[in-house]
Design a protein around this motif. Structure first.
Motif, PDB file in Angstrom:
ATOM      1  N   GLU A  55      33.006  34.517  34.618  1.00 55.19           N
ATOM      2  CA  GLU A  55      32.410  33.442  33.844  1.00 55.19           C
ATOM      3  C   GLU A  55      32.119  32.272  34.785  1.00 55.19           C
ATOM      4  O   GLU A  55      32.700  32.177  35.858  1.00 55.19           O
ATOM      5  CB  GLU A  55      33.352  33.006  32.722  1.00 55.19           C
ATOM      6  N   SER A  56      31.228  31.418  34.374  1.00 57.55           N
ATOM      7  CA  SER A  56      30.896  30.263  35.202  1.00 57.55           C
ATOM      8  C   SER A  56      31.986  29.204  35.048  1.00 57.55           C
ATOM      9  O   SER A  56      31.912  28.321  34.200  1.00 57.55           O
ATOM     10  CB  SER A  56      29.539  29.686  34.788  1.00 57.55           C
ATOM     11  N   ALA A  57      33.000  29.330  35.879  1.00 56.15           N
ATOM     12  CA  ALA A  57      34.127  28.398  35.857  1.00 56.15           C
ATOM     13  C   ALA A  57      34.315  27.827  37.254  1.00 56.15           C
ATOM     14  O   ALA A  57      33.953  28.456  38.254  1.00 56.15           O
ATOM     15  CB  ALA A  57      35.403  29.115  35.404  1.00 56.15           C
ATOM     16  N   ARG A  58      34.875  26.637  37.299  1.00 57.28           N
ATOM     17  CA  ARG A  58      35.087  25.981  38.597  1.00 57.28           C
ATOM     18  C   ARG A  58      35.820  26.898  39.571  1.00 57.28           C
ATOM     19  O   ARG A  58      35.436  27.003  40.733  1.00 57.28           O
ATOM     20  CB  ARG A  58      35.870  24.683  38.424  1.00 57.28           C
ATOM     21  N   SER A  59      36.876  27.548  39.112  1.00 57.62           N
ATOM     22  CA  SER A  59      37.683  28.374  40.016  1.00 57.62           C
ATOM     23  C   SER A  59      36.862  29.488  40.649  1.00 57.62           C
ATOM     24  O   SER A  59      37.009  29.769  41.844  1.00 57.62           O
ATOM     25  CB  SER A  59      38.897  28.954  39.284  1.00 57.62           C
ATOM     26  N   TRP A  60      35.969  30.105  39.895  1.00 59.69           N
ATOM     27  CA  TRP A  60      35.155  31.179  40.449  1.00 59.69           C
ATOM     28  C   TRP A  60      34.111  30.652  41.428  1.00 59.69           C
ATOM     29  O   TRP A  60      33.786  31.321  42.416  1.00 59.69           O
ATOM     30  CB  TRP A  60      34.509  31.998  39.339  1.00 59.69           C
ATOM     31  N   HIS A  61      33.598  29.452  41.168  1.00 57.06           N
ATOM     32  CA  HIS A  61      32.643  28.881  42.120  1.00 57.06           C
ATOM     33  C   HIS A  61      33.338  28.475  43.416  1.00 57.06           C
ATOM     34  O   HIS A  61      32.759  28.585  44.498  1.00 57.06           O
ATOM     35  CB  HIS A  61      31.881  27.706  41.496  1.00 57.06           C
ATOM     36  N   VAL A  62      34.584  28.036  43.322  1.00 58.61           N
ATOM     37  CA  VAL A  62      35.359  27.742  44.540  1.00 58.61           C
ATOM     38  C   VAL A  62      35.567  29.032  45.326  1.00 58.61           C
ATOM     39  O   VAL A  62      35.358  29.079  46.543  1.00 58.61           O
ATOM     40  CB  VAL A  62      36.715  27.066  44.199  1.00 58.61           C
ATOM     41  N   VAL A  63      35.968  30.097  44.630  1.00 59.12           N
ATOM     42  CA  VAL A  63      36.161  31.397  45.294  1.00 59.12           C
ATOM     43  C   VAL A  63      34.855  31.840  45.943  1.00 59.12           C
ATOM     44  O   VAL A  63      34.841  32.257  47.115  1.00 59.12           O
ATOM     45  CB  VAL A  63      36.668  32.463  44.294  1.00 59.12           C
ATOM     46  N   GLY A  64      33.762  31.761  45.213  1.00 61.20           N
ATOM     47  CA  GLY A  64      32.468  32.167  45.764  1.00 61.20           C
ATOM     48  C   GLY A  64      32.078  31.370  46.990  1.00 61.20           C
ATOM     49  O   GLY A  64      31.645  31.938  48.000  1.00 61.20           O
ATOM     50  N   ALA A  65      32.245  30.063  46.927  1.00 55.91           N
ATOM     51  CA  ALA A  65      31.896  29.220  48.075  1.00 55.91           C
ATOM     52  C   ALA A  65      32.756  29.556  49.289  1.00 55.91           C
ATOM     53  O   ALA A  65      32.247  29.685  50.404  1.00 55.91           O
ATOM     54  CB  ALA A  65      32.050  27.739  47.709  1.00 55.91           C
ATOM     55  N   VAL A  66      34.042  29.731  49.066  1.00 56.73           N
ATOM     56  CA  VAL A  66      34.962  30.006  50.186  1.00 56.73           C
ATOM     57  C   VAL A  66      34.698  31.390  50.782  1.00 56.73           C
ATOM     58  O   VAL A  66      34.699  31.558  52.004  1.00 56.73           O
ATOM     59  CB  VAL A  66      36.435  29.853  49.738  1.00 56.73           C
ATOM     60  N   VAL A  67      34.449  32.376  49.926  1.00 57.44           N
ATOM     61  CA  VAL A  67      34.162  33.729  50.432  1.00 57.44           C
ATOM     62  C   VAL A  67      32.897  33.716  51.280  1.00 57.44           C
ATOM     63  O   VAL A  67      32.868  34.258  52.393  1.00 57.44           O
ATOM     64  CB  VAL A  67      34.031  34.735  49.266  1.00 57.44           C
ATOM     65  N   HIS A  68      31.844  33.091  50.782  1.00 55.82           N
ATOM     66  CA  HIS A  68      30.595  33.048  51.549  1.00 55.82           C
ATOM     67  C   HIS A  68      30.748  32.208  52.819  1.00 55.82           C
ATOM     68  O   HIS A  68      30.158  32.538  53.855  1.00 55.82           O
ATOM     69  CB  HIS A  68      29.444  32.543  50.685  1.00 55.82           C
ATOM     70  N   LEU A  69      31.533  31.157  52.763  1.00 56.46           N
ATOM     71  CA  LEU A  69      31.796  30.365  53.965  1.00 56.46           C
ATOM     72  C   LEU A  69      32.527  31.206  55.013  1.00 56.46           C
ATOM     73  O   LEU A  69      32.168  31.190  56.198  1.00 56.46           O
ATOM     74  CB  LEU A  69      32.612  29.116  53.616  1.00 56.46           C
TER      75      LEU A  69
END
Length: 119
Positions: A55-69
């Motif tokens: 779902e579009s939640a802050r925690s998942w966007h943090v995970v996504g940003a960190v993984v791609h970084l």
């Protein structure tokens, strides 16, 4: 990430088990050295599935940003891999996409923060 990781796994398997493809040069005589490649691309695939279904939640966007970084930074740090294997085009595309998705996740985080009422 799903497409790139699937392609990466295919190249990893071809190079380590069948001495084919761009990784064959690096893995000649030491196919077990591909364990890190296979683990990394496998984990990227799993994380890609999780992010796709999340779902579009802050925690998942943090995970996504960190993984791609992490993945984009690893590409930069080990850029010689792309040079040695003759896969510079893949390096440019995947590294650029990682940067694009870091930016996208950060924008989504900002948008979600803007929607949360202040207390």
């Amino acid at each position: 990430m799903l497409i790139a990781s699937t392609g990466g796994l295919a190249v990893d398997i071809a190079g380590s088990f069948f001495a084919r493809g761009p990784e064959a040069l690096l893995l000649d005589g030491v196919p077990g050295a591909a364990i890190g490649f296979i683990e990394a691309h496998g984990l990227a695939f799993i994380l890609g599935v999780m992010l796709w279904r999340a779902e579009s939640a802050r925690s998942w966007h943090v995970v996504g940003a960190v993984v791609h970084l992490l993945l984009g930074t690893a590409n930069f740090l080990f850029w010689q891999f792309f040079t040695l294997t003759g896969t510079l085009a893949a390096g440019y595309v995947t590294t650029s996409l990682h940067g694009f998705f870091v930016f996208g996740h950060l924008c989504a985080l900002n948008a979600i923060r803007s929607e949360v009422p202040a207390h």
